[in-house]
Each structure stands twice: as C-alpha cells, then as structure tokens.
Write a protein that holds these residues in place. Sequence first.
Motif, PDB file in Angstrom:
ATOM      1  N   MET A  25      26.843  55.558 -12.740  1.00 51.57           N
ATOM      2  CA  MET A  25      26.013  54.863 -11.763  1.00 51.57           C
ATOM      3  C   MET A  25      26.769  53.758 -11.035  1.00 51.57           C
ATOM      4  O   MET A  25      26.466  53.448  -9.884  1.00 51.57           O
ATOM      5  N   LYS A  29      30.185  55.667  -9.218  1.00 56.21           N
ATOM      6  CA  LYS A  29      29.767  56.824  -8.414  1.00 56.21           C
ATOM      7  C   LYS A  29      30.662  58.040  -8.635  1.00 56.21           C
ATOM      8  O   LYS A  29      30.543  59.045  -7.931  1.00 56.21           O
ATOM      9  N   ASP A  37      25.651  54.261 -17.577  1.00 56.17           N
ATOM     10  CA  ASP A  37      24.386  54.769 -17.059  1.00 56.17           C
ATOM     11  C   ASP A  37      24.728  55.864 -16.057  1.00 56.17           C
ATOM     12  O   ASP A  37      25.757  55.798 -15.373  1.00 56.17           O
ATOM     13  N   TYR A  38      23.845  56.864 -15.947  1.00 52.45           N
ATOM     14  CA  TYR A  38      24.220  58.059 -15.204  1.00 52.45           C
ATOM     15  C   TYR A  38      23.219  58.412 -14.108  1.00 52.45           C
ATOM     16  O   TYR A  38      22.029  58.108 -14.196  1.00 52.45           O
ATOM     17  N   ARG A  39      23.754  59.076 -13.106  1.00 48.26           N
ATOM     18  CA  ARG A  39      22.953  59.818 -12.130  1.00 48.26           C
ATOM     19  C   ARG A  39      23.222  61.292 -12.380  1.00 48.26           C
ATOM     20  O   ARG A  39      24.362  61.743 -12.301  1.00 48.26           O
ATOM     21  N   ASP A  75      18.187  59.370 -11.307  1.00 48.19           N
ATOM     22  CA  ASP A  75      19.048  58.193 -11.352  1.00 48.19           C
ATOM     23  C   ASP A  75      18.777  57.334 -12.581  1.00 48.19           C
ATOM     24  O   ASP A  75      17.741  57.465 -13.248  1.00 48.19           O
ATOM     25  N   SER A  76      19.747  56.445 -12.836  1.00 51.47           N
ATOM     26  CA  SER A  76      19.600  55.384 -13.846  1.00 51.47           C
ATOM     27  C   SER A  76      19.214  55.924 -15.218  1.00 51.47           C
ATOM     28  O   SER A  76      18.279  55.440 -15.865  1.00 51.47           O
TER      29      SER A  76
END
Length: 467
Positions: free
Chosen positions: A254, A257, A283-285, A297-298
């Motif tokens: 996140m 990117k 944290d990931y998208r 997201d998040s």
Amino acid sequence: MLGSNNFLSNIAYLLTMRKILLALAFLIIYSAAYNQQPERCTRILFVLDASRSMTGNWESARKIDVARRLLSKMVDSLDKKDNVEMALRVYGHQSYVPPQDCEDTRLEVPFAKNTAGRIQMKLKMLEPKGTTPIAYSLQQAAKDFPNDDCRNVIILITDGIEACEGDPCAVSRDLQKRGIILKPFVVGIGLDPDFKETFNCVGKYYDASNEDRFEDVMGVVISQALNNTTVQVNLLDAYGNPSETNVGMTFYDMFSKKPRYNYFHTINLKGVPDTIILDPLSDYRMVVHTLPPISKDSISISPGTHNIVGIDAPRGTLLLKRPKGAQYRNLQFLVEDLKGELVHVQSVERKERYITGYYNVEVLTLPRLRIDSVEISQSHTTKIQIPEPGIANFSAYQNGYCAVYVIQNDEVKWVANLPEDESFSSLVLLPGKYMAIYRPISAHNVLEAIKKEFEIKSGASVRVTFY
C-alpha cells in the motif's frame, strides 16, 4: 517359440520399469530442487537510542544497560539463522548535550553475515550523551540497506520522542513508499504514556513498560520480522459462497505501490480456497485479475493467525457462436462496460468469464455488429449467435476509388474502402442493404462516379459491377 515370447516379454517389462524409475528419479530431483530454493533474505537494522535520557534508572539497572543486555542476547540468537543479516545504527552517543547535535547518528555495524559479535562489542562501548534525532536517523538509515531484493526491517528502540523538530512519521512513510523498508517496529522503553501515540504513525508500536515486558516484546517483534503469515482469499459468488477460483491475484504494497506477491487462486482437494503466504509487515492492495479486474485496498494481515480475506467476485460466461463456413474463423469482438471502457478482446467460439453485470459487445465484422446490454449472470453461459454473412464480389473496367456503405433506417454508414490498385475484390458482409460508389482512377469529374445498390443475404453471394 514360447521361450522366445517370454524373453521378449521380460525385455519389455524391464524397459517399462526403467522408464518408470527414470520418471520417479526426475520427480524426486525436481522436488528437492524446488524445496531447496533459497528463501528471500531479511535484513534487520537495529536503531538504538543512546541519548542522555537512556542513563536513567529502570528497575534493576540503567535503561541503556538493560537494552544492551537484551539486545546482545537477541542478536546472538539471530546470528544462527540462515538468510538473516543484522546491522546497528545508534544515535545520541557522539556529542554531549548541550549544545544539541541533531546529526548525532551513525551506522556503527553495517550489514553482513554473522555480525552478532561486532554488534555486541559496539554495545559494550556505548555511553549515552546527547539528543534524540529520530527523524534524521531514519532518514540516514535509508542508506544503510544494500540495493537488492531482501526484506528490509527497522527496529527502533527508544525511551523518548523526537527532539530535533524532525518528522519521524513523514520520514517513515517516505521510506515505505519508496520501497526501501517495510513498516518499522518501534519499541518504547519506559516511555511516558502521553508519548506513545506519537509513534503509531512511524510503525508498529510496542510498549516495554518493564524489563520482562521488554524481553517479551523483542521476541514478538523478531518473530514478526522473520515469519510470514497464512492467508485464505475467498472469492465470493453471487450467493456469498467462496466458489469462484482459477484466476490470478496480485498483492501490492500500500505504501510503495509495488507488487509484492502474485498467486493463482486455487480451491484445494477439500473444496476450500488454498492457503497463501503473505508478509505481515505490509498492508496490501489486492487486485484479482478477473474481467474486469476487481480490487480491495488496505488489507492488514494479523501475524501468527490464519487470516481470511473476502471479496465479491461473481462470474458468468460469455460465448459468441460463429455461423457455418470459414469466413469468421478468426473473428474477434470487443467487450466494453456500460461506460464504454474496453474490458477485453475476445475470439469467437472461445469462452471467457466476466464479472456479473451488463456489457456492450461489438463484433469486428463488416459492418460491425453491436449488441448492447448483454447480461452476464452467475454460473450461466450467455450465448450469442452471429448471423451468417454473404459475399459481395466487385469488378470494374479499370482501377479506381470505391467505398461501400450500409443503409440502415434511412441512414448511410461507411463500411469499407476497396483497394485502389485492384479492379476485382470481395468483401464478407453481414446481411443487409448496401450501396457502393465507384469512380475510375482516370476520371476527374464527380459526375463520372457510379452508384450501385445491392442486398446481402446469408450464405449467398452477389456480383456488383461498374462498367
């Protein structure tokens, strides 16, 4: 004769067994090679507070002495782990305060293998003196990590907050966005409760309120720094069941990117989504590569537990059937969403799955065949039959300029131009009424143009001549 047959049978049996053994040997070697692929390395940079406040007493000893003892013990255990490198940066240990030296930070032990002994030696020599330049230390820490594909982790151990008007939160966010480090750990030693909130934006904060808690916290932090966590992704159908599968997934960090993981979603033999591994420090998208793609997201991963991530991904199937004959063997069509955004270019006679909803379809025939608001529903195959075309054969007494138009609802629409350097040509056209206008290449008067109207019927051909 019978003995000869037995001999041949034995030879065939031995050859078959040889093939089986060779195949098994290959699988064993391949499996061993796969399982022995090197794990991604982890680099841990300890950023230690050696400012003057660390001389304060804390239960059994001074804060610096407790930190020195427990950190020495920790690096000794980490030194034995494969694919782990450690380094030590210290701040507040070179210049006395006052005056305030806001650049008092130094990489004392750079990254290398088996650095525990050097770190322990440096820890013994430390004597707290100065101020607390946390932001500047984190900024300089960016240069401490080699530029490669290791997991870069910072563990900040401090008893105070920023004292030099820097912004540790902004620096931490910048380092994460640039992909230099993962989310840092912050271990507060006897920190004033009012100051704890200031570190939540720097990284994952742990409060070491006493010596025993400090040792426990360091163990938890190291465990999270080294270990990945299991995750199950539920791709939910229209009924809320995790039945959708067989599609790629990408997990982006996140902050930076950048893509961290790529998986192909699978339902295992037990009928549940198979487990994947993610690093809990990010944290990931998540992007699921459906048609069109869907994302979430998040996504935060809880370390040490099995995480479940759900996302709505109901899908149905679209299939365009071509008519008999060879004219449309390699035909393709465009699939757009209702906003006009291109979703996919699909071939006829090939099934593709789409997120449920409505789509516009444009088949690349002559003229183009447009079908609006095609519904895709859960687990259903929507079939569209393309009309059988006809053929128009054009001939002229000399080369020239010729355009073909379709006539629909009293509107004339251009379809195609014929080759200027050919007096004979053909077009495969959908059924309908058409018009062709031709002017010889030698003509220089608009009145010399010839107009011909004709009709195309399915499976039939028509001859259009300009003489």
